[in-house]
Design an enzyme around this catalytic site. Structure first.
Site, short mmCIF file in Angstrom:
data_model
loop_
_atom_site.label_atom_id
_atom_site.label_comp_id
_atom_site.label_asym_id
_atom_site.label_seq_id
_atom_site.Cartn_x
_atom_site.Cartn_y
_atom_site.Cartn_z
N HIS A 177 -21.13 26.01 28.60
CA HIS A 177 -20.74 26.12 27.18
C HIS A 177 -19.64 25.10 26.86
O HIS A 177 -18.82 25.35 25.98
CB HIS A 177 -20.24 27.52 26.82
N SER B 102 -12.16 -1.90 15.05
CA SER B 102 -12.28 -1.50 13.66
C SER B 102 -11.74 -2.63 12.80
O SER B 102 -10.88 -3.40 13.23
CB SER B 102 -11.46 -0.22 13.44
N LYS C 252 -8.12 0.56 17.40
CA LYS C 252 -9.40 1.15 17.80
C LYS C 252 -10.16 0.39 18.88
O LYS C 252 -10.17 -0.83 18.92
CB LYS C 252 -10.31 1.28 16.57
N GLU D 202 -22.89 5.64 21.16
CA GLU D 202 -23.40 6.32 19.96
C GLU D 202 -24.80 5.79 19.61
O GLU D 202 -25.69 6.54 19.21
CB GLU D 202 -22.45 6.08 18.78
#
Ligand code: ARG
Length: 459
Positions: free
Chosen positions: A164, A286, A292, A299
Site C-alpha cells: 500500500h 524549468s 528545477k 513521466e
C-alpha cells in the site's frame, strides 16, 4: 463536390481523386518504412517464379536476376530517402512495380504474377516486424542486464519493502531491482512468442485464395529465412491485424513494466526519499524555476505505456468486426502498429540508460527504516521459539516501540530462502539473459544470411 470528373489514372485503373486520397490515406508516408521489406519479398517472389515449372517460363533466370538487381537499387534509394511513392501508386507495392516497369519494361510487368497486394503487405509487415522485434528483444535483454547489474552492485543494501506504499518489511535494493529484471525477462518471453508467430511466410496466398499456377510457397518461405509458410492461404491473409494485435499486446506488457519502474524511480528519487538518483543530465530544467531538474523522461515513459496499450486496443477494435478475407480496414492497423513498435523501442533504450546511470544512497535507504518495519520478523522470531503465530503477532503489536534499534542489514541477511533478500540467485538472471541473447543472435544470423543469399543470386 467531386462527381468523378477529377479522376486520377493509376496502375490499376482510374480512381476519383478525393477517393484516392482518402483510401491511400497515410500509406503514402507510412509505407516508406516498408520499402526495404517489399524489395526483399519481391526478390524472393521473382526467384520462385523463375523456377516455376511452366513453359514458356514466366521469368527466366536472367530476368529474375535483373529484377533482384533493380530491387537492390530501390532498397538503396529507400535508405537514402530517394524512393518515391506517388499518389497514383497508392502504396509502396505499386510504387515498386511502377519503378521496376520503368526500368525493365515487360519484365517489371511480370513481377505481380501469382501474388496480390494482400499477401504482399502481410509479408512486408512480417519482414519488418522480424527485424524490429530482434532489435527490440536485444534492447530488452540489455535492460534486464542493467537491472541485474544494479541489483548486484547494491545487493546487500537494505531498502524498506512496501505494501500500500506504506513501510512493511525489510527488503533490499537487490530484491527491488531483480524483481523488475525478472518482469522484463518474462516480457521478453512474450516477445519471443510473438516473434515465433511472426516467423511464418504468407506469400503465395495472393488475394487469400491461392492461384492456379504451380507456385512453390515453401521455396519463397525458405528463401526469406522464415521457419515455414503459413499453411492455409485464407488464414495467411486474415492473420494480418491479428498478428499486429498480438505483437502490440506483448509490447504493452513490456511498456507496463517500464512504466512501473519509471513510477518507482520518480518516487524514490524525490528529495523526501533520496533512495536513488539518476544522472543530472537525464533531467530537464524549468523555464522559470532555476532550481528545477525534472524527471520528464520517466513521466514520458509512463504516458508512452498508455499510448502503446491504446494502440493495441485500436488494432483490436479495427479487427473485431472485420469479416474473414481481406478488408481495407486492415490498412488502418498499420499506423498504430508502426508507432507502437517505434515508441516501445525508444522507451526501452532510454530506461536502460537511466538504470545504467542510477545510483543508490545507502545512508538514506537505511535511515528510512523505523521499528515497525521489523514487526513481522519479530513475531516470526517468537514463532521460532514455539509461540503460536497469532499470540506472537499480538505480543509484538503491543510493544512496537521495542523494535527501534533493530538492524536492517541483519534483518535482510536472515531471509535466506529461495528468492528472498539473502537468497537471490544472480546467476539465474545472467543465464536467462544469455539464453535470450543466443535466441536473438541465431534469429538475426539466419535471417540476414537468407537475405544476403537472395541478393547474391543464390550464390
Ligand atoms: N495498402 C494496402 C493495405 O495496406 C495494400 C493492400 C490493398 N489491397 C486491396 N485489396 N485493396 O492494406
Amino acid at each position: 463536390m467531386s462527381t468523378g470528373e477529377q479522376a486520377h489514372s493509376t496502375t490499376v485503373g482510374t480512381i476519383d481523386e478525393e477517393i484516392l486520397a482518402f483510401t491511400a490515406g497515410k500509406d503514402l508516408v507510412l509505407d516508406h518504412q516498408l520499402t526495404e521489406a517489399d524489395c526483399i519479398g519481391s526478390a524472393a517472389h521473382a526467384v520462385m517464379l523463375s523456377k516455376m515449372p511452366v513453359t514458356p517460363p514466366v521469368l527466366t533466370k536472367e530476368e529474375a536476376d535483373s529484377l533482384c538487381k533493380e530491387l537492390a537499387r530501390i532498397q538503396q534509394m529507400a535508405v537514402m530517402g530517394e524512393f518515391e511513392i506517388r499518389p497514383e501508386d497508392q502504396d509502396v507495392h505499386l510504387a515498386v512495380e511502377r519503378t521496376l516497369t520503368e526500368r525493365l519494361g515487360d519484365v517489371g510487368k511480370k513481377i505481380h504474377t501469382g501474388r496480390s497486394r494482400n499477401d504482399q503487405v502481410a509479408l512486408d509487415l512480417r519482414l519488418f516486424a522480424k527485424e524490429r522485434l530482434l532489435d527490440l528483444m536485444s534492447d530488452t535483454a540489455e535492460l534486464a542486464e542493467s537491472l541485474t547489474l544494479f541489483a548486484e552492485k547494491y545487493a546487500d543494501i537494505p531498502m524498506v519493502g512496501r505494501t500500500h506504499m506504506q513501510p512493511a518489511m525489510p527488503s533490499s535494493v537487490g530484491l527491488w531491482s531483480t524483481a523488475y529484471a525478472e518482469a522484463v525477462l518474462e516480457d521478453l518471453q512474450s516477445l519471443r512468442h510473438v516473434y515465433t508467430l511472426n516467423d511464418q511466410c504468407p506469400l503465395g496466398a495472393a488475394a487469400g485464395y491461392g492461384v492456379p499456377l504451380p507456385i512453390d510457397r515453401k521455396l519463397t518461405s525458405d528463401l526469406l529465412g522464415f521457419s515455414r509458410p503459413i499453411h492455409n492461404v485464407a488464414h495467411a491473409i486474415q492473420s494480418r491485424g491479428k498478428l499486429e494485435y498480438q505483437i502490440l499486446q506483448a509490447l504493452g506488457q513490456l511498456m507496463i513494466t517500464l512504466s512501473r519502474i519509471a513510477q518507482d524511480l520518480m518516487i524514490f528519487t524525490l528529495p523526501e526519499f533520496g533512495y536513488f538518483s539518476i544522472p543530472k543530465a537525464f533531467g530537464t530544467g524549468s523555464s522559470i524555476m532555476p532550481n528545477k531538474n525534472n524527471p520528464d523522461v520517466l513521466e514520458l515513459i509512463r504516458s508512452k505505456a498508455a499510448q502503446v496499450v491504446g494502440q493495441g486496443t485500436t488494432v483490436g477494435m479495427i479487427l473485431h468486426a472485420a469479416p474473414g478475407g481481406y478488408n481495407r480496414d486492415l490498412q488502418d492497423a498499420k499506423e498504430p502498429f508502426l508507432e507502437g513498435m517505434a515508441t516501445t523501442r525508444a522507451s526501452v533504450r532510454i530506461l536502460s540508460r537511466c538504470i545504467a546511470g542510477l545510483k543508490a544512497h545507502p545512508d538514506r535507504l537505511r535511515a528510512a527504516f523505523d521499528g515497525g518495519v521489523f514487526a513481522t520478523d519479530a513475531a516470526l522470531a517468537l514463532v521460532a521459539k514455539g509461540v503460536p503465530f497469532r499470540d506472537a503477532y499480538h505480543s509484538v503489536k503491543d510493544s512496537l516501540e521495542d523494535l527501534e534499534n533493530e538492524d536492517p542489514d541483519r534483518a535482510i541477511g536472515r531471509k535466506k530462502h529461495l528468492g528472498a533478500t539473502a537468497g537471490i540467485s544472480f546467476g539465474l538472471y545472467r543465464d536467462r539473459i544469455a539464453a535470450s541473447r543466443g535466441f536473438i543472435r541465431q534469429g538475426r544470423e539466419h535471417f540476414h544470411a537468407a537475405v544476403r543469399r537472395l541478393f547474391a543470386g543464390g550464390k
